[in-house]
Scaffold this active site. Sequence first.
Site, short mmCIF file in Angstrom:
data_model
loop_
_atom_site.label_atom_id
_atom_site.label_comp_id
_atom_site.label_asym_id
_atom_site.label_seq_id
_atom_site.Cartn_x
_atom_site.Cartn_y
_atom_site.Cartn_z
N THR A 183 0.87 -1.19 0.00
CA THR A 183 0.00 0.00 0.00
C THR A 183 0.90 1.23 0.00
OG1 THR A 183 -0.22 -0.20 2.40
CG2 THR A 183 -1.99 -1.11 1.04
N LYS A 214 3.99 -6.67 4.26
CA LYS A 214 3.72 -5.31 3.78
C LYS A 214 3.40 -4.41 4.96
CE LYS A 214 0.42 -3.47 3.23
NZ LYS A 214 -0.11 -2.45 4.18
N THR A 225 -0.98 -1.35 6.89
CA THR A 225 -1.23 -2.19 8.04
C THR A 225 -0.23 -3.32 7.86
OG1 THR A 225 -3.00 -3.32 9.23
CG2 THR A 225 -2.94 -3.64 6.87
N GLU A 314 6.56 5.17 7.20
CA GLU A 314 6.20 6.36 6.41
C GLU A 314 7.13 7.54 6.71
OE1 GLU A 314 2.08 6.91 7.19
OE2 GLU A 314 1.51 5.73 5.44
N ASN A 436 0.97 12.04 6.60
CA ASN A 436 -0.19 11.77 7.45
C ASN A 436 -1.04 13.00 7.71
OD1 ASN A 436 -0.09 8.90 8.23
ND2 ASN A 436 2.01 9.49 8.71
N SER A 441 -6.45 17.02 2.62
CA SER A 441 -6.61 18.47 2.80
C SER A 441 -5.98 19.23 1.65
CB SER A 441 -5.99 18.91 4.11
OG SER A 441 -4.62 18.65 4.12
#
Lengths: 441, 441
Positions: A183, A214, A225, A314, A436, A441
């Site tokens: 992902t 992953k 996840t 991330e 994140n 936005s």
Amino acid sequence: MTNSVPSSGSEADVAPLGNASTAERYADLPFLPNGGVASAKGFKACGIHAGFRADPKRLDFALVAADQPAACAAVFTTNVFCSAPVTVSKERLGGVGYGTVRAVAINSGIANAATGDKGLDTARQSSAIVADALGCPAEEVLVASTGVIGQHLQMEPFETGSEKAVSTLSSAGGHDAACAIMTTDTHPKEYAVSFSGSGIGYEGCSFTVGGMAKGSGMIMPNMATMISVITTDAPIAANDLHTALKAAVDMSFNKITVDSDTSTNDSCFLLASGEAAKPSAAYMVPGTPAFSAFEHALRTVCIALARTMATDGEGATRLITVNVAGAKTVEDADAAARTVANSPLVKTAIYGHDANWGRIAAALGRSGAAFDQESVGIDIMGLPVCRQGLTVPFDEEEALRRFESPDVVIDINLGAGDEATTMWTCDFSHEYVTINGDYRS
Amino acid sequence: MTNSVPSSGSEADVAPLGNASTAERYADLPFLPNGGVASAKGFKACGIHAGFRADPKRLDFALVAADQPAACAAVFTTNVFCSAPVTVSKERLGGVGYGTVRAVAINSGIANAATGDKGLDTARQSSAIVADALGCPAEEVLVASTGVIGQHLQMEPFETGSEKAVSTLSSAGGHDAACAIMTTDTHPKEYAVSFSGSGIGYEGCSFTVGGMAKGSGMIMPNMATMISVITTDAPIAANDLHTALKAAVDMSFNKITVDSDTSTNDSCFLLASGEAAKPSAAYMVPGTPAFSAFEHALRTVCIALARTMATDGEGATRLITVNVAGAKTVEDADAAARTVANSPLVKTAIYGHDANWGRIAAALGRSGAAFDQESVGIDIMGLPVCRQGLTVPFDEEEALRRFESPDVVIDINLGAGDEATTMWTCDFSHEYVTINGDYRS
């Protein structure tokens, strides 16, 4: 200049703590070139585009299948908000966490979490569709999903994709499978190792453990996840597989943290075909050298996958290894290492190349682990920075040089006992906040 | 578009949860204009430049002194790595957390933490120097420090500054004191309220509770830690003061989080002169209306100071209020609210104006609180986004409009019981990473 006051001798006087990480204890088996989830005999895998994602170039459906029904064990998220496929896979394993299965089917794109009864129906139906294509009972197909939560998973990609997936299965398909479950991962994660059966009761046999994983951390619904599928051709009974998997997960996937502990969809599956033990198919028995060799190989693969997940957190620029030694109890070692690894202040300090032991000490101090501050020693990247709870002067330029490494190691000795552990995490960057915070936005 | 799937009715059908925050229960007493730590009768304060900091324009030494020996209670950090002044102030209070004191002396610039026996000597000596200037025993002066750790505090600023501080003390000095304890704070934090003694046994009397605070979260050694001094002119015995302080701290300072729970130097002091009760000096007795009125005022001040600290978290752009209701136990309520408030994913989502209830649900799910996902309701800024664990469709533009507020409220009902709590935190910004990551590099 926090650490600039001499207080307990010059650099030359202080030897590094020299803690060993868990990974160093599982570093003797070489990884197989191109090894992955289909490296073990008796398994095939594939990754296809089934239509869960809009982009037709993006693989989004992975299938790992055993040639024959195989022993299987699994561990799942403990999050109260667990996803529908987690509930269904648990059901399929009769609630004990192990059994006999033919395949694990995983889609990316939609997590099928927070979807209520309709989500459960979808998960059950999807496993039935895959089972039809494989020609096995629905009970023998486990499912996992990863992606956006709160949206319903469509059945069409399963209906149109399952036959294609089954026809694409091959022993070379592990890499595509590893790609299909990605992902926010920046690269696929797969490892395999082999060990010889000679001298441990399986003369002439060579066993393989390989897997894929992953995601890292709970990054829902930014679609990361933790999902992992591991296979082996060693002959292991399902209940023993479960015990071995729990122990391996405890020292690998349960020792990494990006920003929290468990997501809604975390799942780790382990399948054993026994195919490499032919003609002798006798199960490896816990406590024997053969079983220990299997456990060692399984842990090696799990630790390698887990470390890669932490490295690929991330926005991460660095893997951080936290080695805690000298803890009074196993729980204290875990609490101390986990609190340091979860500290945003430690993670931002590493991002900023700051050998800031005060933030590490403060995290230790609030971790709940029992120790006296006068007994604590801390090294950062092999540089002693704290002894007896006091600052040790160090060469700041040398520290900056060592921070160039993508692999930052923090060694801690609590001076309170003999227990030790290792946690892995990543640094906390501007990019993390961007990934994140800028979503939607 | 995580929350775009209709699943449990249209917006119009769903009423907001309407949780009440703790602050709303303590919102009836107006704050005194220019109120602070020297508003209560019988106290004076000052803030001077004593030389702990290089910049001569920066106030770095605060003194809060009672005209007469006053009842005092204090609570301190539970961090194993506690600072020398924490240890010494605990000693001064005989280890029970309350006693009789004349003054609290606070320096900023150096934390005197991780400084060993020499640091303890320094802390003891500094309180003796201040006591000399005040003309009281050393035992009656408590000390606190905030700033860089691992460095030794110099005695010179105490030696040259104490007389000056004592001669500067005044009932108008609260503001300077609040400025002198600032580190990474962007503004001083001070509040005071009054309540009438009429009808509660102190006819014609008016009592005041006022205080100051600095720092928020454990941001050592970027020089932020939590220190607060509160004074009152109500007549309260020291042991009762301690009980009232602990309860007030539990619902205020212990309910805020920027990036962790406790620093090395966290200290909160409460002094009671009884001066407003003259001529009657009878102590207010726990359980009476008078004591309840005092407790209410104390909690009002503590909650106001705590909220301001969360708002002023490093890099914060928004105060986040997390109201949890429907918890099975008080501990569950706290665990649920704390896990949500500490979640980097929730904090970055708020920073990114993302009404992302999945991240809130995931935090709740791993908090350890007992509940069923089918019973959970969540509102973000009064907008229902989750009911029965499922997505509620909402107007995304309305959500973006509400995110313009500097005060973001998350209401949660776990549907598992009757307990409730409120936690305050701030969002997680690029600026946070810059402040904490770019230090020294």
